[in-house]
Design a protein around this motif. Structure first.
Motif, PDB file in Angstrom:
ATOM      1  N   LEU A   1      19.630  10.512 -11.116  1.00 43.39           N
ATOM      2  CA  LEU A   1      20.996  10.842 -11.274  1.00 43.39           C
ATOM      3  C   LEU A   1      21.722  10.716 -12.706  1.00 43.39           C
ATOM      4  O   LEU A   1      22.299  11.616 -13.341  1.00 43.39           O
ATOM      5  N   LEU A   2      21.280   9.416 -13.059  1.00 48.27           N
ATOM      6  CA  LEU A   2      21.967   9.101 -14.453  1.00 48.27           C
ATOM      7  C   LEU A   2      21.433  10.125 -15.433  1.00 48.27           C
ATOM      8  O   LEU A   2      21.975  10.645 -16.144  1.00 48.27           O
ATOM      9  N   ILE A   3      20.172  10.512 -15.491  1.00 47.44           N
ATOM     10  CA  ILE A   3      19.258  11.242 -16.459  1.00 47.44           C
ATOM     11  C   ILE A   3      19.967  12.743 -16.339  1.00 47.44           C
ATOM     12  O   ILE A   3      20.448  13.387 -17.221  1.00 47.44           O
ATOM     13  N   VAL A   4      20.163  13.124 -15.110  1.00 51.09           N
ATOM     14  CA  VAL A   4      20.844  14.541 -14.973  1.00 51.09           C
ATOM     15  C   VAL A   4      22.250  14.721 -15.474  1.00 51.09           C
ATOM     16  O   VAL A   4      22.686  15.564 -16.001  1.00 51.09           O
TER      17      VAL A   4
ATOM     18  N   MET B   1      23.791  12.530 -17.631  1.00 51.54           N
ATOM     19  CA  MET B   1      24.015  11.946 -18.848  1.00 51.54           C
ATOM     20  C   MET B   1      23.430  12.716 -20.123  1.00 51.54           C
ATOM     21  O   MET B   1      24.220  13.186 -21.038  1.00 51.54           O
ATOM     22  N   ILE B   2      22.289  13.182 -19.910  1.00 45.51           N
ATOM     23  CA  ILE B   2      21.590  13.876 -20.885  1.00 45.51           C
ATOM     24  C   ILE B   2      22.541  15.261 -21.292  1.00 45.51           C
ATOM     25  O   ILE B   2      22.784  15.353 -22.726  1.00 45.51           O
ATOM     26  N   PRO B   3      22.982  16.062 -20.393  1.00 47.73           N
ATOM     27  CA  PRO B   3      23.745  17.136 -20.944  1.00 47.73           C
ATOM     28  C   PRO B   3      25.167  16.660 -21.559  1.00 47.73           C
ATOM     29  O   PRO B   3      25.406  17.279 -22.713  1.00 47.73           O
ATOM     30  N   ILE B   4      25.678  15.828 -21.264  1.00 48.41           N
ATOM     31  CA  ILE B   4      26.871  15.229 -21.833  1.00 48.41           C
ATOM     32  C   ILE B   4      26.396  14.572 -23.239  1.00 48.41           C
ATOM     33  O   ILE B   4      27.383  14.960 -24.073  1.00 48.41           O
ATOM     34  N   GLN B   5      25.410  13.952 -23.094  1.00 47.01           N
ATOM     35  CA  GLN B   5      25.093  13.611 -24.506  1.00 47.01           C
ATOM     36  C   GLN B   5      24.827  14.553 -25.533  1.00 47.01           C
ATOM     37  O   GLN B   5      25.138  14.676 -26.735  1.00 47.01           O
ATOM     38  N   PHE B   6      24.097  15.851 -24.945  1.00 44.85           N
ATOM     39  CA  PHE B   6      23.876  16.663 -26.011  1.00 44.85           C
ATOM     40  C   PHE B   6      24.959  17.447 -26.481  1.00 44.85           C
ATOM     41  O   PHE B   6      25.121  17.769 -27.544  1.00 44.85           O
ATOM     42  N   VAL B   7      25.956  17.796 -25.499  1.00 40.44           N
ATOM     43  CA  VAL B   7      27.063  18.410 -25.918  1.00 40.44           C
ATOM     44  C   VAL B   7      27.985  17.718 -26.938  1.00 40.44           C
ATOM     45  O   VAL B   7      28.214  18.150 -27.986  1.00 40.44           O
ATOM     46  N   LEU B   8      28.023  16.487 -26.598  1.00 35.89           N
ATOM     47  CA  LEU B   8      28.853  15.497 -27.443  1.00 35.89           C
ATOM     48  C   LEU B   8      28.249  15.653 -28.732  1.00 35.89           C
ATOM     49  O   LEU B   8      28.762  15.687 -29.730  1.00 35.89           O
ATOM     50  N   ALA B   9      26.812  15.413 -28.835  1.00 36.90           N
ATOM     51  CA  ALA B   9      26.160  15.162 -30.094  1.00 36.90           C
ATOM     52  C   ALA B   9      26.307  16.353 -30.912  1.00 36.90           C
ATOM     53  O   ALA B   9      26.317  16.241 -32.329  1.00 36.90           O
ATOM     54  N   LEU B  10      26.111  17.590 -30.341  1.00 38.78           N
ATOM     55  CA  LEU B  10      26.345  18.739 -30.975  1.00 38.78           C
ATOM     56  C   LEU B  10      27.587  18.935 -31.500  1.00 38.78           C
ATOM     57  O   LEU B  10      27.831  19.562 -32.708  1.00 38.78           O
ATOM     58  N   ALA B  11      28.818  18.729 -30.859  1.00 40.38           N
ATOM     59  CA  ALA B  11      30.084  18.946 -31.156  1.00 40.38           C
ATOM     60  C   ALA B  11      30.125  17.990 -32.524  1.00 40.38           C
ATOM     61  O   ALA B  11      31.050  18.467 -33.404  1.00 40.38           O
ATOM     62  N   MET B  12      29.782  16.691 -32.185  1.00 42.33           N
ATOM     63  CA  MET B  12      30.067  15.813 -33.253  1.00 42.33           C
ATOM     64  C   MET B  12      29.426  16.326 -34.627  1.00 42.33           C
ATOM     65  O   MET B  12      29.654  16.123 -35.766  1.00 42.33           O
ATOM     66  N   ALA B  13      28.113  16.676 -34.465  1.00 42.77           N
ATOM     67  CA  ALA B  13      27.561  17.352 -35.536  1.00 42.77           C
ATOM     68  C   ALA B  13      27.864  18.427 -36.319  1.00 42.77           C
ATOM     69  O   ALA B  13      28.052  18.515 -37.518  1.00 42.77           O
TER      70      ALA B  13
END
Lengths: 362, 272
Positions: free
Chosen positions: B56-59, B61-73
């Protein structure tokens, strides 16, 4: 299709104090092929990027087809462009690369396919439509970039040194092809290059740029034959125009390298008024003829270097301490050290002011 | 052979030997090889809940992290004033140990923590965020802490990836009529694929190993698979079952990595 009207463009890049374009104004007529020519750093690419909307000017305006687009983003300008690096998308097949702009414009599928097929056919890319750019040669990638630009039916076609990454032979081939295609399309074209041969051969009109300004704007042959200043004469032509220090005496004689010939009427008149006039004499290598030493109306010179080029022979000569390049037919036999006479084609001589470097005309 | 000998020796000593002995331990028992360790592992009441929690954590967390990281980048790349400062600030969590990060967030979410103090100061009832019976808020706390801690890894990889993409491609897309989202979807993301792939594999494998943050925040209340490995080894003193668990995590990680590589295979690199 539409005309381009550029007015008073000024642009300074951040971190630089020099103006990349300094108050440039230029009108490109509908369907005209305009070439921006100049050495690197002259502002020609900056000007093109501002027309494309990839950079914005500090001052001035750009309108395309009567519509002010100065600060519009590129996607709202209805143009297409061929990039120097091609910028062909590596992750898309040739087919979807060519169709990219049409997909963005939401063109119906069957029309899109028809246009892609047409462009692919025109540029001989049909066998490669399902390949990726990495599987193509440089020349083919270049064709993809051009095909992608011409399917757009854009108001304006922009090209940024599209041939500079091709090897010499391919460039020669593709230059003629490009001219044919653009003539067929009849689109308004703004083309940037540092290659004066490209500029001469492709353009309806050429704008020679120097240090952010247009030094001369005109028909390519006019620019070649009647350079507006010393810079243009020295930049266009291979070899560049010869420049000799000279002087028009009060009596109306033109003195070059300690020898004198007749000066043109208008210079003689102003020299008579001012009591002698220093001038820069400009003459192209192909407008100088070789004669025997001592023939009346010739200047004494000595051959220093002989360079056979195949179609002609290029001679480097010493004319009373000044170096001059002369182009003669390849059948002419001369050797270095030979003392000869030079006759200038009087109609082809240009005069420039020694201080302003500007051309002097009647 | 002689030239690669040092690396072979190194690999054998530091990688091969521990792995073989780990596998042997996982299948080891008093009467030779056995699968009893795996049976014990699966019958443990915490095992399946730890698997469920981890997945559950992976499913989530990972999309949230990628969206955030991409937006920040993308924000960094737009080069606003002080963008280089933001880069370093956003990369700081990389340097924070996961246990320390867990403890920091514990001070926020604990019963008398900062969050409840803020709630109290505006007149709201404090909440037991990390209580055993409050699964949703417990999950959210672990999620927030992990997103805060581990997004910077994805961010750094994406920034590096973006920097390697020539600007020409996006400019060309713009000239041919693509707006921001079209450029992102049709040009930037596909060109960023190798970086995203790397980040995805790394991040997923590391997410399977999430442990210290959950331990610091919830103790045993929100079990995760690697946490269970730790519990079997130290708490229950059973190295065999702990090895079995570790083996499961490794197998799942490998399958995931291979799956990503297959799934995200780049067609344009196909042989000529």
């Amino acid at each position: 299709m539409a005309d381009i009207s550029i007015k008073g463009l000024k642009k300074t890049y951040p971190g630089s104090t020099e103006l990349a374009t300094n108050n440039v104004s230029l009108d490109v007529a509908e369907g005209e092929f305009m070439v921006l020519l100049g050495p690197s750093g002259c502002g020609k690419t900056t000007l093109l990027r501002m027309v494309a909307g990839l950079d914005f000017p500090d001052e001035g305006s750009i309108s395309i087809g009567g519509r002010d687009v100065t600060y519009l983003p590129p996607q709202d300008r209805n143009l297409s462009m061929v990039f120097q690096s091609y910028a062909v998308f590596p992750h898309r097949k040739v087919r979807t690369n060519i169709g990219f702009g049409l997909v963005m414009k939401k063109v119906p599928r069957d029309e899109l396919e028809k246009k892609v097929a047409w462009a692919a056919d025109l540029l001989q890319l049909t066998p490669y439509l399902d390949r990726y750019p990495a599987q193509l040669s440089g020349g083919q990638r270049q064709r993809v970039a051009v095909a992608r630009a011409i399917v757009m039916d854009a108001d304006v076609l922009l090209m940024d040194e599209p041939l500079s990454n091709l090897d010499a032979l391919l460039r020669l081939d593709f230059r003629a092809e490009l001219k044919k295609i653009v003539q067929q399309l009849g689109s308004t074209t703004l083309y940037v290059t540092h290659d004066q041969v490209e500029a001469m051969s492709l353009s309806d009109r050429v704008a020679v740029m120097k240090k952010g300004q247009i030094a001369q704007l005109g028909h390519p042959i006019t620019v070649y034959e009647e350079p507006a200043d010393r810079f243009v004469g020295g930049f266009i032509g291979s070899p560049p125009m010869n420049f000799l220090e000279g002087r028009v005496t009060q009596q109306g004689a033109l003195e070059v390298a300690g020898q004198s010939t007749e000066a043109p009427e208008f210079l003689a008149r102003s020299a008579a008024r001012s009591g002698g006039l220093p001038v820069m004499v400009g003459i192209r290598a192909e407008n100088i003829y070789l004669e025997d030493r001592g023939t009346p109306g010739t200047l004494d010179a000595t051959v220093e270097v002989v360079e056979p080029l195949g179609h002609a022979t290029l001679l480097t000569m010493d004319l009373g301490g000044q170096t001059i390049k002369v182009q003669v037919a390849s059948t002419v036999r001369v050797s270095s050290g030979e003392k000869v006479g030079l006759r200038f084609d009087q109609a082809a001589i240009r005069f420039f002011d020694t201080e302003t470097q500007l051309g002097l005309t009647a | 052979m002689l030239l690669i000998a040092p690396s072979i020796v190194f690999m054998t000593l530091l990688f091969g030997w521990p792995m073989v002995s780990g596998i042997l331990q996982a299948f080891g028992g008093p009467e030779g090889l056995t699968t009893a360790n795996f049976t014990r592992m699966a019958q443990d009441p915490y095992f399946w809940s730890s698997v469920g929690n981890t997945l559950l954590l992976i499913v989530v967390m990972i999309p949230i992290q990628f969206v955030l990281a991409l937006a920040m980048a993308l924000l960094i790349r737009a080069k606003p004033r002080g963008s280089s400062v933001y880069f370093y600030i956003w990369a700081i969590p990389l340097a924070v140990s996961d246990l320390a990060a867990g403890l920091v967030w514990l001070t926020v979410f604990t019963d008398r923590g900062y969050l409840n103090s803020v709630l109290a100061s505006v007149g709201l009832e404090p909440v037991s965020w990390l209580a055993y019976d409050n699964y949703a808020s417990m999950f959210m706390a672990v999620l927030i802490a992990e997103v805060w801690r581990a997004t910077s890894l994805v961010f750094v990889i994406v920034v590096a990836g973006l920097q390697s993409i020539p600007k020409d491609y996006e400019e060309a897309a713009g000239v041919f009529g693509a707006g921001f989202w079209d450029r992102l979807w049709h040009v930037t993301l596909p060109l960023l694929r190798p970086s995203l792939q790397t980040a995805l594999i790394l991040r997923t494998i590391l997410a399977f190993q999430t442990f210290a943050v959950a331990l610091a925040l919830t103790g045993q209340n929100f079990p995760l698979v690697v946490g269970e490995t730790y519990r079997w080894y130290t708490g229950l003193q059973d190295a065999n079952v702990a090895s079995a668990l570790a083996l499961v995590v490794m197998a799942v990680s490998m399958v995931t990595a291979v799956g990503y590589l297959k799934l995200l295979k780049d067609q344009s690199e196909a042989p000529r």
